[in-house]
Every structure is written in structure tokens, then in C-alpha cells.
Design an enzyme around this catalytic site. Structure first.
Site, mmCIF file in Angstrom:
data_model
loop_
_atom_site.group_PDB
_atom_site.id
_atom_site.type_symbol
_atom_site.label_atom_id
_atom_site.label_comp_id
_atom_site.label_asym_id
_atom_site.label_seq_id
_atom_site.Cartn_x
_atom_site.Cartn_y
_atom_site.Cartn_z
ATOM 1 N N GLY A 131 1.167 3.821 1.981
ATOM 2 C CA GLY A 131 1.656 4.417 3.216
ATOM 3 C C GLY A 131 0.896 5.646 3.637
ATOM 4 N N ASP A 167 -7.825 -7.351 2.368
ATOM 5 C CA ASP A 167 -6.774 -7.472 3.372
ATOM 6 C C ASP A 167 -7.305 -6.933 4.680
ATOM 7 O OD1 ASP A 167 -5.187 -4.771 4.348
ATOM 8 O OD2 ASP A 167 -6.295 -4.486 2.477
ATOM 9 N N HIS A 169 -4.381 -20.746 12.451
ATOM 10 C CA HIS A 169 -5.792 -21.124 12.368
ATOM 11 C C HIS A 169 -6.642 -20.008 11.768
ATOM 12 C CE1 HIS A 169 -9.793 -22.576 13.306
ATOM 13 N NE2 HIS A 169 -10.028 -21.351 13.777
ATOM 14 N N ASP A 207 0.844 -1.189 0.000
ATOM 15 C CA ASP A 207 0.000 0.000 0.000
ATOM 16 C C ASP A 207 0.879 1.239 0.000
ATOM 17 O OD1 ASP A 207 0.858 0.220 2.605
ATOM 18 O OD2 ASP A 207 -1.036 -0.404 3.490
ATOM 19 N N CYS A 249 -5.676 -27.173 14.053
ATOM 20 C CA CYS A 249 -6.812 -28.021 14.420
ATOM 21 C C CYS A 249 -6.488 -29.507 14.281
ATOM 22 C CB CYS A 249 -8.026 -27.665 13.563
ATOM 23 S SG CYS A 249 -8.829 -26.124 14.070
ATOM 24 N N CYS A 274 -12.575 -27.586 10.461
ATOM 25 C CA CYS A 274 -11.324 -26.985 9.999
ATOM 26 C C CYS A 274 -10.237 -28.047 9.881
ATOM 27 C CB CYS A 274 -10.888 -25.892 10.976
ATOM 28 S SG CYS A 274 -9.363 -25.057 10.501
ATOM 29 N N CYS A 313 -6.942 -27.134 9.349
ATOM 30 C CA CYS A 313 -5.669 -26.408 9.432
ATOM 31 C C CYS A 313 -4.665 -27.180 10.285
ATOM 32 C CB CYS A 313 -5.880 -25.002 9.988
ATOM 33 S SG CYS A 313 -6.095 -24.911 11.786
#
Length: 372
Positions: A92, A270, A339, A90, A313, A308, A310
Site C-alpha cells: 500500500g 503484475d 482476451h 502489496d 477469440c 489465440c 481464449c
């Protein structure tokens, strides 16, 4: 950059963005790596455990420390951080606006004091692009004139004028430099639909030597306005954004915000929320938020979320995470951040699959039904 609109389902879009460093399937969530590092994680986590294809870094912070020229000497962001995939940086401007004392905006740019040592700096549209050349990010955001909300009509109109002027200066500078990086403009206008349409129309219409921006972002939202007003503003803005270029909603937000914005035609997101909330004990799940600090999880040997898959998990229990958090073990930050980011990345991946299969409305309804 190559952009392909693969499928629409209502206003929701499934697209593909190809940069020099990765192929990005949208809708996509970009983890925030402010200092070329996602807090609590390393780039092995980002590449191998989370399989991210793009992360966001911050021009303001990297300009101040370690300095963009230092990063350039060390091979740019990709080599410096050992992340081989895409970076979006980005401009700034938001950080100069929010972190610096005595920040001053003028027709030429933004003057500010470093939050680190108080030293004085001045960002012009051209300087911000040059900093990002040193960083060698795949997607560079232009400097825009961000303002606090609510604000006067006169200040919003001035913000739009400056944003358009600075965007054109950025585009001219970028085209004249002949660099391969991609450049996105940022639409402003507060929550006024007329001003959003004006800002979008002006930016989309900018050209220099037959070239225009590679994508467009919606900025200046999620700054305290009610959620529905934010959603309505997005819905009023996306029709003015090109169908054949990426659409990016900056700094937003909750899982609900992302689903609502996808439904209104946004491709890229984001937010610091998944990692910040993880560090504070809040974990995102298919059934809503879970406060791992709660005493009821002390003896709970279930994973955070049975739906989940991940790394966290599959290997650790709620009881263990509850213990790590209360013991202030740094390992907690990593496991919780993995996670939460996995949850966000899975959410947008499943949204994409639903769009491709023509069942996004059903997907959205199921998303809310589980949370109720």
C-alpha cells in the site's frame, strides 16, 4: 512456501512456488485485483476461463474499504472473494504515495489522507503486516520508502536506509507473530546500479532468529525512465538476489518488458496494463497491439488473433467487439479483459516452456519477429 528452481536457460528461470492455496509455475503474470476483484471479471472467470493460480490485491485500498477487519470477520480474502488460489498483497505504500494528498514520510512510517473521504491514517511497517494478516494473503509485501525519480543522491540514500530499516522491523514483527503467511522485501535504489546493489545486499542479509525473507521484489521502476535503462537496472539487480527464492518485478509492464525481464532472471510480474488497455480499446496480440475502435474492424468477422485460443477469440469477432465498444456495452469490458489477460498468461506460459526446453533465446527472437 516451497520454492523450486527447475531449470535455467541463460539467466531465464523456470520455477515452482507452492503456497497453502496453489502451485504457481513461473515465469508468472499476476492479474491485478486491487479491491479483491479484477476489473470487469468475476472469480469464475479467473478460476475456470483464465485458470489463474495467483492474483494481486491492494493493502491500501482494502484497508480503507471495506476495511481489513471486515474482511477478516468474513473469512479473509479467499472466502470473501470466492477465490481459492493464492493472493499476493502489496504494502500500500505506492498508493499512499501516489493517491494521497499531503502524504508525509518519516522514520516511523507513512502518514496520508484517504483519497475516499480525506480521513488521516498512518502506516508503520508493523501495521501494514497486521493489515495483511487480516487479509490472510499468501504473500505479503513489506512497507518500503518509495520516492519519485529523478531525485537527489541524499534522498535516494535515505530511501535505501528507511527501506532496510522498515524491512527489518517487518521481519521481526512477522517472526515474532509466528504466522504462516510469506513475506517479501522490496529492493529500491532508483536507476543507480550501485544503490540497487546496496539495497539488495542489505535486504538479502537481514535475518532474525535465523529466518529471512521468503522472496524479494524489485520496486521503483516503470515510473517514467527509458525502457533500456529499466532493463539495465534489472540486469544490474538480479545478480544480488538469491537464486533459491522468487524474484518479483513490481508493476511492469508491457509484453516486451516482461520478455526482457524474464531474460534477466525475473520470475513474477503484475501490471494493470492488460485490463486497463482492454477497457480503453487496445488489445494485445501475437503480432502487436490492435485498436478495436478503428473503423476498419466494423465488418471484420475474424477473431482478435488467429493464434489465440481464449474464450473471446473462440466465440466472438472483431466486428462484434468493435460494436460493443462503440455502443458502450459493459460486456465489452469482460470479453476484452479476458482476451488481454489470456494473452499475458499464455505469453509467460510459453516462455516457461521455452526455458524448460532450452530455447528461450529462439522464443524471444520469434516474439519480436512476429511484431515487426
Amino acid at each position: 512456501m516451497k520454492f523450486t528452481l527447475e531449470k535455467t536457460d541463460g539467466k531465464a528461470r523456470a520455477c515452482e512456488i507452492v503456497t497453502e492455496h496453489s502451485t504457481i509455475k513461473t515465469p508468472i503474470f499476476m492479474p491485478v485485483g486491487t479491491n479483491a476483484s479484477v476489473k470487469g471479471l468475476d472469480m469464475i472467470d479467473m478460476k475456470e476461463i483464465l485458470d489463474t493460480k495467483i492474483i494481486l490485491a491492494n493493502t491500501y485500498h482494502l484497508y480503507l474499504r471495506p476495511n481489513d477487519e471486515t474482511i477478516a470477520k468474513l473469512g479473509g480474502l479467499h472466502k470473501f472473494s470466492n477465490y481459492p488460489h493464492s493472493f499476493l498483497t502489496d504494502s500500500g505504500g505506492f498508493q499512499a504515495f501516489s493517491l494521497s494528498k499531503n502524504m508525509k514520510q518519516s522514520v516511523d512510517g507513512i502518514g496520508f489522507k484517504s483519497h475516499i473521504d480525506g480521513s488521516k491514517h498512518f502506516f508503520t511497517p508493523e501495521k501494514v503486516i497486521d493489515i495483511q494478516y487480516n487479509l490472510n494473503s499468501d504473500i505479503m509485501m513489506v512497507l518500503d520508502d518509495l520516492i519519485a525519480l529523478p531525485n537527489t543522491t541524499e534522498r535516494i540514500e535515505l530511501s535505501i536506509k528507511r527501506t532496510t530499516d522498515w524491512a527489518y522491523r517487518s521481519l521481526v514483527h512477522h517472526i515474532n507473530k509466528g504466522q504462516k503467511n510469506n513475506i517479501f522485501a522490496i529492493i529500491q535504489g532508483g536507476t543507480n546500479f550501485k544503490y540497487r546493489a546496496q539495497s539488495a545486499t542489505e535486504l538479502v542479509g537481514l535475518e532474525y532468529q535465523g529466518k529471512s525473507f521468503d522472496g524479494f521484489a524489485i520496486g521503483g521502476l516503470s515510473v517514467g525512465e527509458e525502457n533500456q535503462l529499466m532493463y539495465d537496472t534489472i540486469e544490474a539487480t538480479t545478480p544480488y538476489m538469491p537464486e533459491n527464492k522468487p524474484r518479483y518485478l513490481m508493476g511492469v509492464g508491457t509484453p516486451e518488458d516482461i520478455i526482457e525481464a524474464i531474460d534477466r532472471g525475473v520470475d513474477m510480474f503484475d501490471c494493470v496494463m492488460p485490463t486497463r488497455n482492454a477497457r480503453n480499446g487496445t488489445l494485445f496480440t501475437s503480432f502487436g497491439r490492435l485498436n478495436i475502435k478503428a473503423a476498419k474492424y466494423k465488418l471484420d468477422d475474424n477473431p482478435i488473433d488467429h493464434e489465440c485460443d481464449c474464450y473471446t477469440c473462440k466465440n466472438y469477432s472483431r466486428a462484434y467487439l468493435n460494436h460493443l465498444f462503440k455502443a458502450k456495452e459493459l460486456t465489452y469490458f469482460r470479453l476484452a479483459s479476458i482476451h488481454n489477460l489470456h494473452y499475458y498468461l499464455t505469453l509467460v506460459r510459453k516462455a516457461r516452456e521455452a526455458i524448460l526446453e532450452g530455447r528461450f533465446k529462439e522464443f524471444k527472437s520469434d516474439f519480436y519477429a512476429k511484431r515487426s
